[in-house]
Enzyme design. Structure first.
Site, PDB file in Angstrom:
ATOM      1  N   GLY A  40       0.764  -1.239   0.000  1.00  0.00           N
ATOM      2  CA  GLY A  40       0.000   0.000   0.000  1.00  0.00           C
ATOM      3  C   GLY A  40       0.793   1.287   0.000  1.00  0.00           C
ATOM      4  N   GLY A  87       3.443  -3.488  -4.001  1.00  0.00           N
ATOM      5  CA  GLY A  87       3.191  -3.755  -5.421  1.00  0.00           C
ATOM      6  C   GLY A  87       3.443  -2.481  -6.206  1.00  0.00           C
ATOM      7  N   ARG A  88       2.522  -1.544  -6.046  1.00  0.00           N
ATOM      8  CA  ARG A  88       2.584  -0.267  -6.756  1.00  0.00           C
ATOM      9  C   ARG A  88       3.930   0.437  -6.597  1.00  0.00           C
ATOM     10  NH1 ARG A  88      -1.901   2.725  -7.539  1.00  0.00           N
ATOM     11  NH2 ARG A  88      -2.923   1.602  -5.846  1.00  0.00           N
ATOM     12  N   TYR A 116     -10.774   5.278 -10.333  1.00  0.00           N
ATOM     13  CA  TYR A 116     -10.430   5.866  -9.026  1.00  0.00           C
ATOM     14  C   TYR A 116     -10.207   7.375  -9.086  1.00  0.00           C
ATOM     15  CZ  TYR A 116      -8.587   1.014  -8.474  1.00  0.00           C
ATOM     16  OH  TYR A 116      -8.394  -0.335  -8.454  1.00  0.00           O
ATOM     17  N   CYS A 159     -15.409   4.184 -26.786  1.00  0.00           N
ATOM     18  CA  CYS A 159     -16.730   4.803 -26.885  1.00  0.00           C
ATOM     19  C   CYS A 159     -17.338   5.018 -25.515  1.00  0.00           C
ATOM     20  CB  CYS A 159     -17.634   3.936 -27.747  1.00  0.00           C
ATOM     21  SG  CYS A 159     -16.922   3.649 -29.345  1.00  0.00           S
ATOM     22  N   TYR A 210      -0.865  -1.648 -12.152  1.00  0.00           N
ATOM     23  CA  TYR A 210      -2.314  -1.683 -12.375  1.00  0.00           C
ATOM     24  C   TYR A 210      -2.727  -1.050 -13.699  1.00  0.00           C
ATOM     25  CZ  TYR A 210      -1.942  -2.772  -7.434  1.00  0.00           C
ATOM     26  OH  TYR A 210      -1.582  -3.348  -6.249  1.00  0.00           O
TER      27      TYR A 210
HETATM   28  C1  LIG Z   1      -2.979  -5.203  -3.463  1.00  0.00           C
HETATM   29  C2  LIG Z   1      -2.302  -5.832  -2.329  1.00  0.00           C
HETATM   30  C3  LIG Z   1      -0.979  -5.514  -2.040  1.00  0.00           C
HETATM   31  C4  LIG Z   1      -0.202  -4.477  -2.807  1.00  0.00           C
HETATM   32  O1  LIG Z   1      -0.710  -3.203  -2.693  1.00  0.00           O
HETATM   33  P1  LIG Z   1       0.084  -1.971  -3.336  1.00  0.00           P
HETATM   34  O2  LIG Z   1      -0.754  -0.795  -3.041  1.00  0.00           O
HETATM   35  O3  LIG Z   1       0.205  -2.217  -4.790  1.00  0.00           O
HETATM   36  O4  LIG Z   1       1.418  -1.903  -2.666  1.00  0.00           O
HETATM   37  C5  LIG Z   1      -0.370  -6.191  -1.010  1.00  0.00           C
HETATM   38  N1  LIG Z   1      -1.030  -7.128  -0.276  1.00  0.00           N
HETATM   39  C6  LIG Z   1      -2.300  -7.446  -0.529  1.00  0.00           C
HETATM   40  C7  LIG Z   1      -2.961  -8.482   0.273  1.00  0.00           C
HETATM   41  C8  LIG Z   1      -2.988  -6.815  -1.558  1.00  0.00           C
HETATM   42  O5  LIG Z   1      -4.259  -7.123  -1.784  1.00  0.00           O
END
Ligand SMILES: *Cc1c(COP(=O)(O)O)cnc(C)c1O
Length: 447
Positions: free
Chosen positions: A247, A291-292, A333, A360, A389
Site C-alpha cells: 500500500g 506492489g505499486r 479511481y 466509446c 495496475y
Molecule cells: C494489493 C495488495 C498488495 C499491494 O498493494 P500496493 O498498493 O500495490 O502496494 C499487497 N497485499 C495485498 C494483500 C494486496 O491485496
C-alpha cells in the site's frame, strides 16, 4: 512533470528512458507501449531489500504481483531476493512457468477455489493466507487428502481507516477481506485453525493502497501486536510471522509526497520491535508486500496523439491511441497523472488540455486539465508512473488490442510482453455449426 529513474532529454530534444530514445521505441515497437525502466525497477527492489532484510535480518519483502506480472518480472524479483504475493491460479501459473522458487510465494485471495488451493499445495507454495472460515475448511480437507501440513497465515481486518480512495481501502471493518478483529472473529479463527490440519505461522493485514501517511501503518502495527499478545495469552500460540501488507504510495502528480522506503521500514520495524519487547513476545519475522511502489514508478505508457479537438472557452481534447483499455485508473479511481510530449520534451508546457482515449465512453479519460506543449497529430505522448495496475487491469473493450511491454536499460530495449494482434482477439471465438455456413440473408427492404 517529475522525471523519474533514468528519464532524461537527449540532444534531439526527445525523451529518453534507459538510454533509449522514445521516438525510436515508438517506431520499433509501435504504440501504445508500456516501457519499463529496468534500472529504476531493480533500484527500488534493492531499496526495499536493504531497508528491511539487509538492515533487520528477520524480514522479507514480497512483491505484490497483481500490480504487474510477466515471467520476466518474476525472474527479476527472484534475482533481487524478493518473494511474491499471488492471488489467483493464473498468477500462480505464471510464477510456476517462470520457475520461481515456490517457497517464497504467498497465496492470497478472499475466495480461492478448491482447484486453486490444490494447485498451490501441490506446488509447495510457502504460505497460504487464509481469508475466511470457508477457506479454512477447504484447506483442512485438502491437507488430509494430500497428506501435507499447509503453513498458513490468517488475514485479519484490523479496523484501520487508511486515507485513500474508497475502492482501495481494505483495512476498515466493513470489508470483504479477512477475519474481523474487533468482534472476536479473528481470535475464533486462530482457535479454529489450531484444531485443523495446518500449521499457523502468522497473521496478515493489508490496510489499503496508495497510502502516504505512515501513521496508518504504525496504527496497524499497534493493533496487530496487541492481537499477537492476546493470542499468546489466550491460546499459548507464539506467532512467528507478521505480514503488514502493501500500500505504500507513489508520486503520480503534484501533491503526492511519498516518504522514503527506508523511513517506512525504520518506522514499522522499530514499532514492531518496541511492541514485542513491551509485551514480552518473540520478535516476529516481518513481511511487507509492496506492489505499486515497486513497479509503478518504473513504468510509463507511450501513446501516439491523433485528433485534437478544441471547443473554444470549454476544453481542448487531445486523443491518444489507447485509453481506459490500457489504464482504467483515472476512470475507476479518479487517479491523476501527468504527461509529456516525448518528441517535444524541452518545450514549455503552457497549453491546458484534457487527454482522452479512443473508446466509446465519455469517461474514457487519462487526464483532465493537464499541462502540455502545443499538441499535434503524430506527436508522442508519454505518461509516467503507469507501471502498476495498467496492464493488469487492461481490457479489450471495443476490441482494442492490449499493448506490449518492453524493458529498457543502457540503450537496449527488450520485449517482455508481445502486443496483442487482431488474431489474438478472435482466438477464443467459436462459430457454432449451424451458423458456420453462410445462408442467404433475408432482409426487409428499408425505407
Ligand atoms: C494489493 C495488495 C498488495 C499491494 O498493494 P500496493 O498498493 O500495490 O502496494 C499487497 N497485499 C495485498 C494483500 C494486496 O491485496
Amino acid at each position: 512533470m517529475k522525471f523519474q529513474g533514468t528519464m532524461n532529454i537527449n540532444a534531439k530534444e526527445h525523451l529518453e528512458i534507459g538510454g533509449c530514445d522514445t521516438v525510436e521505441l515508438a517506431q520499433q515497437f509501435g504504440t501504445p507501449l508500456y516501457i519499463y525502466d529496468e534500472a529504476k525497477l531493480r533500484k527500488t527492489c534493492q531499496e526495499y531489500y536493504n531497508s528491511f532484510v539487509g538492515k533487520y535480518g528477520n524480514a522479507m519483502v514480497l512483491y505484490a504481483s497483481k500490480a504487474f506480472l510477466t515471467t520476466a518480472i518474476c525472474r527479476i524479483m527472484e534475482q533481487e531476493g524478493l518473494g511474491l504475493d499471488v492471488v489467483s491460479g493464473g498468477e500462480l501459473y505464471t510464477v510456476l512457468r517462470a520457475e520461481f522458487p515456490t517457497e517464497r510465494v504467498y497465496f492470497h485471495g478472499n475466495n480461492k477455489t478448491y482447484e486453486e488451493l490444490r494447485m498451490a499445495l501441490q506446488n509447495d507454495v510457502g504460505r497460504i493466507v487464509v481469508d475466511n472460515f470457508y477457506e479454512l475448511e477447504l484447506i483442512d480437507s485438502l491437507a488430509r487428502e494430500l497428506q501435507c501440513i499447509p503453513e498458513i497465515l490468517l488475514r485479519i481486518t484490523p479496523g484501520v481507516e487508511a486515507h485513500t480512495h474508497e475502492y482501495i481501502k481494505t483495512g476498515q471493518i466493513d470489508s470483504k477481506f479477512g477475519f474481523t478483529l474487533s468482534n472476536g472473529q479473528a481470535m475464533e479463527a486462530i482457535k479454529a485453525a489450531k484444531e485443523k490440519h495446518v500449521a499457523v505461522r502468522g497473521v496478515h493485514c493489508h490496510i489499503g493502497s496508495q497510502i502516504f501517511e505512515l501513521d496508518s501503518y504504525v496504527h496497524a502495527v499497534d493493533i496487530m501486536m496487541n492481537f499477537l499478545f492476546d493470542i499468546k495469552r489466550q491460546t499459548g500460540l507464539a506467532i512467528e510471522e507478521l505480514n503488514l501488507g502493501g500500500g505504500f504510495g507513489i508520486y503520480y502528480s503534484e501533491g503526492d509526497e511519498p516518504a522514503s522506503v527506508e523511513e517506512y521500514a525504520d518506522l514499522v520495524m522499530g514499532r514492531v520491535y518496541e511492541k514485542a519487547d513491551e509485551y514480552h513476545l518473540l520478535r516476529p519475522r516481518v513481511l511487507v508486500e509492496p506492489g505499486r511502489s515497486i513497479i509503478g514508478p518504473a513504468g510509463s505508457t507511450l501513446y501516439t496523439i491523433g485528433s485534437v479537438k478544441e471547443i473554444p472557452n470549454v476544453r481542448k481534447y487531445v486523443a491518444v491511441d489507447g485509453g481506459m483499455t490500457d489504464n482504467i485508473r483515472p476512470a475507476l479511481y479518479q487517479a491523476k497523472y501527468e504527461a509529456i510530449i516525448a518528441n517535444k520534451a524541452n518545450q514549455d508546457r503552457n497549453d491546458t488540455v484534457s487527454i482522452t482515449g479512443k473508446c466509446c465512453e465519455s469517461g474514457d479519460m487519462l487526464a483532465w486539465d493537464t499541462k502540455l506543449p502545443e499538441a499535434e497529430a503524430g506527436d508522442l505522448l508519454l505518461m509516467p508512473a503507469t507501471g502498476a495496475y495498467g496492464y493488469t487491469m487492461a481490457s479489450n473493450y471495443n476490441r482494442l488490442t492490449k499493448p506490449g511491454a518492453i524493458l529498457v536499460k543502457d540503450g537496449e530495449a527488450q520485449l517482455i510482453l508481445k502486443p496483442e494482434t487482431y488474431e489474438d482477439l478472435i482466438r477464443n471465438d467459436v462459430m457454432p455449426d449451424e451458423l458456420s455456413k453462410k445462408q442467404p440473408v433475408r432482409l426487409k427492404s428499408i425505407g
